[in-house]
Design a protein around this motif. Structure first.
Motif, PDB file in Angstrom:
ATOM      1  N   ALA A  37       0.752  -1.017  -0.137  1.00 28.63           N
ATOM      2  CA  ALA A  37       0.176   0.012  -0.293  1.00 28.63           C
ATOM      3  C   ALA A  37       1.005   1.242   0.083  1.00 28.63           C
ATOM      4  O   ALA A  37       0.397   2.187  -0.136  1.00 28.63           O
ATOM      5  N   ASP A  60      -8.492  -4.001   1.986  1.00 23.37           N
ATOM      6  CA  ASP A  60      -8.053  -2.929   0.918  1.00 23.37           C
ATOM      7  C   ASP A  60      -8.870  -3.380  -0.419  1.00 23.37           C
ATOM      8  O   ASP A  60      -9.453  -4.353  -0.632  1.00 23.37           O
ATOM      9  N   LEU A 108      -5.003   5.769 -10.286  1.00 21.99           N
ATOM     10  CA  LEU A 108      -4.391   4.650  -9.843  1.00 21.99           C
ATOM     11  C   LEU A 108      -3.510   4.163 -10.628  1.00 21.99           C
ATOM     12  O   LEU A 108      -3.920   3.905 -12.040  1.00 21.99           O
ATOM     13  N   GLN A 150      -1.718  -0.976  -7.504  1.00 27.67           N
ATOM     14  CA  GLN A 150      -2.052   0.167  -6.278  1.00 27.67           C
ATOM     15  C   GLN A 150      -3.064  -0.424  -5.341  1.00 27.67           C
ATOM     16  O   GLN A 150      -4.227  -0.926  -5.491  1.00 27.67           O
ATOM     17  N   ARG A 151      -2.911  -0.256  -3.978  1.00 26.27           N
ATOM     18  CA  ARG A 151      -3.784  -0.714  -3.027  1.00 26.27           C
ATOM     19  C   ARG A 151      -4.359   0.515  -2.281  1.00 26.27           C
ATOM     20  O   ARG A 151      -3.490   1.487  -1.907  1.00 26.27           O
ATOM     21  N   ARG A 152      -5.534   0.702  -1.725  1.00 26.82           N
ATOM     22  CA  ARG A 152      -5.981   1.397  -0.820  1.00 26.82           C
ATOM     23  C   ARG A 152      -7.052   1.053   0.040  1.00 26.82           C
ATOM     24  O   ARG A 152      -7.601  -0.170  -0.298  1.00 26.82           O
ATOM     25  N   CYS A 160     -11.981   4.267   0.173  1.00 25.39           N
ATOM     26  CA  CYS A 160     -11.379   5.129  -0.671  1.00 25.39           C
ATOM     27  C   CYS A 160     -11.525   4.895  -2.186  1.00 25.39           C
ATOM     28  O   CYS A 160     -11.145   3.906  -2.640  1.00 25.39           O
ATOM     29  N   ASN A 165     -10.177   0.746   8.930  1.00 22.91           N
ATOM     30  CA  ASN A 165      -9.555   1.458   8.087  1.00 22.91           C
ATOM     31  C   ASN A 165      -9.491   3.273   8.471  1.00 22.91           C
ATOM     32  O   ASN A 165      -9.024   3.648   7.707  1.00 22.91           O
ATOM     33  N   ARG A 170      -6.531   5.347   7.984  1.00 24.27           N
ATOM     34  CA  ARG A 170      -5.930   5.299   6.831  1.00 24.27           C
ATOM     35  C   ARG A 170      -6.930   6.183   5.903  1.00 24.27           C
ATOM     36  O   ARG A 170      -6.300   7.018   5.011  1.00 24.27           O
ATOM     37  N   HIS A 187      -6.007   9.754   3.716  1.00 24.72           N
ATOM     38  CA  HIS A 187      -6.448   9.777   2.156  1.00 24.72           C
ATOM     39  C   HIS A 187      -7.367  11.053   2.028  1.00 24.72           C
ATOM     40  O   HIS A 187      -7.695  11.149   0.950  1.00 24.72           O
ATOM     41  N   GLU A 217     -10.615  11.166   3.424  1.00 27.69           N
ATOM     42  CA  GLU A 217     -11.731  10.793   2.986  1.00 27.69           C
ATOM     43  C   GLU A 217     -12.756  11.353   4.240  1.00 27.69           C
ATOM     44  O   GLU A 217     -12.055  11.632   5.320  1.00 27.69           O
TER      45      GLU A 217
END
Length: 268
Positions: A29, A120, A138, A142-144, A148, A171, A174, A178, A180
Motif C-alpha cells: 500500500a 483493501d 490509480l 496499487q492498494r487503498r 477510498c 480503516n 488510513r 487519504h 476521506e
C-alpha cells in the motif's frame, strides 16, 4: 498424550506467517515511496522490534528491500518473480480486460478493474481512453483502504451493514490520511450506492469524479468492480449514459465469469 509444546510452536509459526503477510500488505500500500520502520509498525499495529525482526528476515529472503539512502522498506524482487508463476487471481481475466477496453472506448475515459483484498481494494487492470485529459488516479497493483474511491464503495455496497461498519472502523486512520470524509458520511455514500446500483465518488483534492458498478456472482456477492474516472463536469454531463454502459458490461461479466475471485476477497 497431547504435546503442548509442539502445538505452541505450530501456533507461533502460523502467527509469524500472518504477521509477515500483514507487513507485505502494508508495504504494497505504500507504493514507490516505500515506508520507514516506525510507520510500518504503526500501520500494522505491531511492536517496532517485532516488525524489525520480521523485515530483516524478509530482506534475507529477497521479499523486502531497504533503500540505503532513505532507509525506507519496499517490496522485493522475489515477490515479483513469484507473481509471474502464480495462477491468475481472476478466472477468465481476459474477459475483464476486454470489458475495460470496451468501457474506455465507449466513454473515452480511463477505466479501472478493482477487487477486494482483505480491508483493501486493489487495482488489477487500467485502461486509458482517447479523451485528451488522462485521469490516471490509480496504478496497476496499487492498494487503498476500502472506503477510498468509487470502486471500493461499489464493492462495499454489497456487504451487510455490520461488515461495512467494521471495515470503516478498521480503516479509519488510513481513510483520514487519504482525506476521506467521516464515517457517517461514508456510510451514507455506501447506502446511496446500494440503492442506486452504482457508486460515485469525488476525489478529495481534485475536480475528478469516479463512477463504479460491481460485478456480482450468482449469489449477489461482489466479484470485482468496473470504474470510469474523468473530470467531474464530464462525468456529470454523461452520468446516465455511463451508468447504462457500465450496467451492460457488468451484467455480461456476471454471466460469463464462473465462480468467484479465488483468494482475493476475505472478511475483515
Amino acid at each position: 498424550m497431547l504435546d503442548l509444546s509442539e502445538n505452541k510452536s505450530e501456533a507461533g509459526g502460523t502467527q509469524s506467517i500472518g504477521r509477515a503477510t500483514a507487513l507485505l500488505r502494508v508495504l504494497a500500500a505504500a507504493g514507490p515511496a516505500g515506508m520507514g520502520l516506525g510507520e510500518v509498525a504503526a500501520r500494522a499495529q505491531m511492536e517496532r522490534p517485532t516488525v524489525h525482526r520480521i523485515l530483516r528476515r524478509l530482506i534475507n529472503e529477497a521479499m523486502v528491500i531497504q533503500a540505503p539512502s532513505s532507509r525506507a522498506y519496499h517490496l522485493g524482487p522475489l515477490l515479483y518473480e513469484l507473481g509471474l508463476a502464480a495462477a491468475p487471481s481472476i478466472p477468465a481475466q481476459e474477459l475483464c480486460t476486454a470489458a475495460l477496453k470496451e468501457l474506455s472506448m465507449i466513454t473515452g475515459d480511463s477505466s479501472f478493474l478493482m477487487v477486494r483484498s482483505g480491508t483493501d481494494s486493489v487495482c488489477l487492470q487500467r485502461q486509458e481512453g482517447h479523451f485528451p485529459i488522462k485521469v490516471l488516479v490509480l496504478a496497476v497493483g496499487q492498494r487503498r483502504p476500502l472506503g477510498c474511491g468509487a470502486g471500493s464503495i461499489a464493492l462495499m455496497s454489497l456487504l451487510p451493514d455490520e461488515q461495512v461498519d467494521n471495515l470503516l472502523r478498521v480503516n479509519r486512520a488510513r481513510l483520514d490520511a487519504h482525506g476521506e470524509p467521516d464515517t457517517q458520511t461514508l456510510r451514507a455514500i455506501i447506502r446511496k450506492a446500494r440503492d442506486d446500483g452504482f457508486a460515485t465518488k469525488d476525489a478529495p483534492d481534485l475536480p475528478v469524479r469516479s463512477l463504479s458498478m460491481p460485478v456480482r456472482d450468482a449469489f449477489g456477492n461482489g466479484l470485482c468492480a468496473l470504474s470510469v474516472t474523468s473530470l467531474t463536469m464530464r462525468i456529470e454531463q454523461r452520468q446516465s449514459t455511463l451508468v447504462s454502459s457500465l450496467r451492460q458490461l457488468t451484467q455480461e461479466l456476471s454471466r460469463k465469469i464462473p465462480g468467484t475471485f479465488k483468494g482475493m476477497a476475505s472478511d475483515a
